[in-house]
Design an enzyme around this catalytic site. Structure first.
Site: not given
Ligand code: C5P
Length: 209
Positions: A8-10, A75
């Site tokens: 995943s991402n922030r 995102a």
């Protein structure tokens, strides 16, 4: 990757959720398609929860043509594991490599639709050459509007600073402010641009950023 791990991402989802809220407050019907985030969905949206880029692709395509404005600010990962292990991957040796393959670009796939009946808005979180990269993204993905921000300012934060690029070459800056305020401005801007060509009422939003 396996039943207990994922990539995943922030991104927090705050931008998408505040845009959904602002659109609702302005009296629009909203479909909110969201990946996993720690936010409560605004009441009165048609809320669709997804876990993967493939599920988001499918949900966006199911609802796009009934929408007047599609705002794609999730995102979405650019790569996903080439295969998902059905069992937990065991620790073996000092190094491990994971093969990744590209995900389907949802925004680009909508941009490729001929005679699309909706305004298409994409987002661009960049760390360098923000304006140049955002113009390039607008053209490559064939969007009507790209909302760009510096990833180091907007990510996970309650505030953001935005540069808005329009396909007719115009630009607009929104200086640093809470995402709730920026989202209300964005909804007005999207609507103004959309009504130049269409008669708009429904808004579809994918979250994150
Ligand atoms: O190319 P990049 O991922 O930076 O572009 C960001 C924009 O593209 C965002 O609007 C994002 O929602 C969209 N996107 C997408 N599908 C992907 C990757 C990005 O719709 N697989």
């Amino acid at each position: 990757m396996d039943p207990v791990r994922y990539i995943s991402n922030r991104s927090s989802g705050k931008m998408g959720y505040t845009i959904a809220e602002a659109a609702l407050d302005a009296g629009h019907d909203v479909v909110l398609i969201s990946g996993p985030v720690n936010l409560a969905p605004p009441r009165n949206t048609k809320f669709i929860s997804v876990s993967t880029s493939d599920e988001m692709f499918e949900a966006v395509h199911r609802h796009a043509r009934e929408s007047d404005i599609c705002v794609l600010c999730a995102a979405v990962a650019d790569y996903k594991p080439a295969k998902v292990s059905p069992a937990k991957i065991k620790k073996r040796g000092d190094r491990m490599s994971l093969e990744l393959v590209t995900t389907c670009d949802i925004l680009e796939s909508l941009g490729q639709q001929r005679d699309r009946p909706f305004l298409l808005v994409g987002f661009a979180a960049e760390t360098d050459q923000i304006e140049k990269n955002a113009w390039e993204k607008l053209r490559r993905k064939n969007c009507d509007i790209i909302v760009a921000n510096d990833a180091r300012i907007g990510m996970e934060s309650d505030e953001n600073e935005l540069l808005i690029l329009f396909r007719n070459g115009e630009t607009k800056r929104l200086s640093r402010a809470p995402k709730t305020f920026l989202s209300r401005e964005l909804v007005k801007i999207f609507l103004k641009f959309a009504t130049k060509t269409f008669d708009k009422k429904n808004v579809m939003i994918t979250e994150r950023t």
